[in-house]
Scaffold this motif. Sequence first.
Motif, PDB file in Angstrom:
ATOM      1  N   ASP A  55       0.590  -1.333  -0.035  1.00  0.00           N
ATOM      2  CA  ASP A  55      -0.026   0.013  -0.105  1.00  0.00           C
ATOM      3  C   ASP A  55       0.802   1.318  -0.060  1.00  0.00           C
ATOM      4  OD1 ASP A  55      -2.137  -1.638   0.067  1.00  0.00           O
ATOM      5  OD2 ASP A  55      -2.417  -1.520   2.183  1.00  0.00           O
ATOM      6  N   LEU A  56       2.177   1.286   0.526  1.00  0.00           N
ATOM      7  CA  LEU A  56       2.947   2.449   0.445  1.00  0.00           C
ATOM      8  C   LEU A  56       4.140   2.104  -0.370  1.00  0.00           C
ATOM      9  CD1 LEU A  56       3.580   5.185   1.718  1.00  0.00           C
ATOM     10  CD2 LEU A  56       4.843   3.984   3.452  1.00  0.00           C
ATOM     11  N   LYS A  57       4.473   3.025  -1.298  1.00  0.00           N
ATOM     12  CA  LYS A  57       5.599   2.864  -2.234  1.00  0.00           C
ATOM     13  C   LYS A  57       6.330   3.994  -2.101  1.00  0.00           C
ATOM     14  CE  LYS A  57       2.733   0.096  -5.703  1.00  0.00           C
ATOM     15  NZ  LYS A  57       2.432   0.166  -6.984  1.00  0.00           N
ATOM     16  N   ILE A  58       7.674   3.921  -2.227  1.00  0.00           N
ATOM     17  CA  ILE A  58       8.646   5.107  -2.000  1.00  0.00           C
ATOM     18  C   ILE A  58       9.602   4.777  -3.039  1.00  0.00           C
ATOM     19  CG2 ILE A  58      10.492   6.155  -0.929  1.00  0.00           C
ATOM     20  CD1 ILE A  58       9.146   5.647   1.893  1.00  0.00           C
ATOM     21  N   TYR A  59       9.791   5.947  -4.146  1.00  0.00           N
ATOM     22  CA  TYR A  59      10.466   5.686  -5.302  1.00  0.00           C
ATOM     23  C   TYR A  59      10.968   6.766  -6.218  1.00  0.00           C
ATOM     24  CZ  TYR A  59       6.103   5.783  -7.844  1.00  0.00           C
ATOM     25  OH  TYR A  59       4.950   6.091  -8.469  1.00  0.00           O
ATOM     26  N   HIS A  60      12.022   6.821  -6.994  1.00  0.00           N
ATOM     27  CA  HIS A  60      12.468   7.521  -7.727  1.00  0.00           C
ATOM     28  C   HIS A  60      12.419   7.172  -9.260  1.00  0.00           C
ATOM     29  CE1 HIS A  60      14.870  11.106  -9.267  1.00  0.00           C
ATOM     30  NE2 HIS A  60      15.481  10.123 -10.171  1.00  0.00           N
ATOM     31  N   SER A  61      11.799   7.848  -9.906  1.00  0.00           N
ATOM     32  CA  SER A  61      11.554   7.619 -11.533  1.00  0.00           C
ATOM     33  C   SER A  61      12.622   7.965 -12.454  1.00  0.00           C
ATOM     34  CB  SER A  61      10.436   8.024 -12.057  1.00  0.00           C
ATOM     35  OG  SER A  61      10.271   9.517 -12.118  1.00  0.00           O
ATOM     36  N   ALA A  62      12.806   7.351 -13.369  1.00  0.00           N
ATOM     37  CA  ALA A  62      13.835   7.434 -14.519  1.00  0.00           C
ATOM     38  C   ALA A  62      13.688   8.959 -15.147  1.00  0.00           C
ATOM     39  CB  ALA A  62      13.662   6.587 -15.732  1.00  0.00           C
ATOM     40  N   HIS A  69       4.071   7.373  -1.892  1.00  0.00           N
ATOM     41  CA  HIS A  69       2.741   7.215  -2.549  1.00  0.00           C
ATOM     42  C   HIS A  69       1.890   6.134  -1.753  1.00  0.00           C
ATOM     43  CE1 HIS A  69       0.417   5.588  -6.542  1.00  0.00           C
ATOM     44  NE2 HIS A  69      -0.183   5.856  -5.613  1.00  0.00           N
ATOM     45  N   GLU A  70       0.873   6.752  -1.087  1.00  0.00           N
ATOM     46  CA  GLU A  70      -0.178   5.811  -0.618  1.00  0.00           C
ATOM     47  C   GLU A  70      -0.933   5.313  -1.566  1.00  0.00           C
ATOM     48  OE1 GLU A  70      -2.561   3.649   1.442  1.00  0.00           O
ATOM     49  OE2 GLU A  70      -0.984   4.453   2.471  1.00  0.00           O
ATOM     50  N   VAL A  71      -1.102   3.996  -1.933  1.00  0.00           N
ATOM     51  CA  VAL A  71      -1.830   3.507  -2.810  1.00  0.00           C
ATOM     52  C   VAL A  71      -3.246   3.415  -2.805  1.00  0.00           C
ATOM     53  CG1 VAL A  71      -1.676   1.529  -4.544  1.00  0.00           C
ATOM     54  CG2 VAL A  71       0.536   2.603  -3.732  1.00  0.00           C
ATOM     55  N   ASN A  72      -3.558   2.571  -1.502  1.00  0.00           N
ATOM     56  CA  ASN A  72      -4.892   2.119  -1.099  1.00  0.00           C
ATOM     57  C   ASN A  72      -5.713   3.462  -1.085  1.00  0.00           C
ATOM     58  OD1 ASN A  72      -7.045   1.393   0.307  1.00  0.00           O
ATOM     59  ND2 ASN A  72      -6.319   0.267   1.917  1.00  0.00           N
ATOM     60  N   ALA A  73      -6.927   3.239  -1.945  1.00  0.00           N
ATOM     61  CA  ALA A  73      -7.869   4.227  -1.953  1.00  0.00           C
ATOM     62  C   ALA A  73      -8.515   4.715  -0.919  1.00  0.00           C
ATOM     63  CB  ALA A  73      -8.962   3.747  -3.125  1.00  0.00           C
ATOM     64  N   ASP A  74      -8.650   3.990   0.136  1.00  0.00           N
ATOM     65  CA  ASP A  74      -9.186   4.302   1.450  1.00  0.00           C
ATOM     66  C   ASP A  74      -8.298   4.690   2.448  1.00  0.00           C
ATOM     67  OD1 ASP A  74     -11.905   3.855   0.478  1.00  0.00           O
ATOM     68  OD2 ASP A  74     -11.890   1.932   0.987  1.00  0.00           O
ATOM     69  N   GLY A  75      -6.918   4.881   2.029  1.00  0.00           N
ATOM     70  CA  GLY A  75      -5.746   4.924   2.968  1.00  0.00           C
ATOM     71  C   GLY A  75      -5.513   6.347   3.147  1.00  0.00           C
TER      72      GLY A  75
END
Length: 152
Positions: A55-62, A69-75
């Motif tokens: 549900d939680l993502k931490i990242y760097h894009s190219a 990013h909190e992914v869960n719609a209810d989170g």
Amino acid sequence: IADGAVQIRHNDSTKLATTSTGIDVTGVITTDGLTTSADINFGDDDKALFGAGNDLKIYHSANNQSYIHEVNADGSLFILGTHIYLQNSAGQDALNLINGNAFIKSGGATKLQTTSTGIDVTGTVTSDGLTSSGDVGIGTASPASSLDVFFK
């Protein structure tokens, strides 16, 4: 293996191998805990995933964008601390939350601050409307005078 290297295999596939710089693991690592004394390096678009459903993502894009990013719609995403500072890449404060007060800054100078009685604004206020349920003061005294204006 030559030069003292070691391999651990499963079903004739190497899963762990020692190298001159450390170890190389193929597959998922499951552990009861982990401690490191150095950095953990993620490549572009590789994510640190948290929660049973990721549900939680931490990242760097190219394309040079970074995400928490909190992914869960209810989170909900909570950032907790007595003093919280959001800054630009040059280290200039943009938003400070200190002991329950919010400070919104531009160029390092506070432009809007919450107080126990409302807000303090430094600079010009541009608005497409204003509604007041109390007196509107003009001047430096509190209030210097009252102004009641009604437009139709």
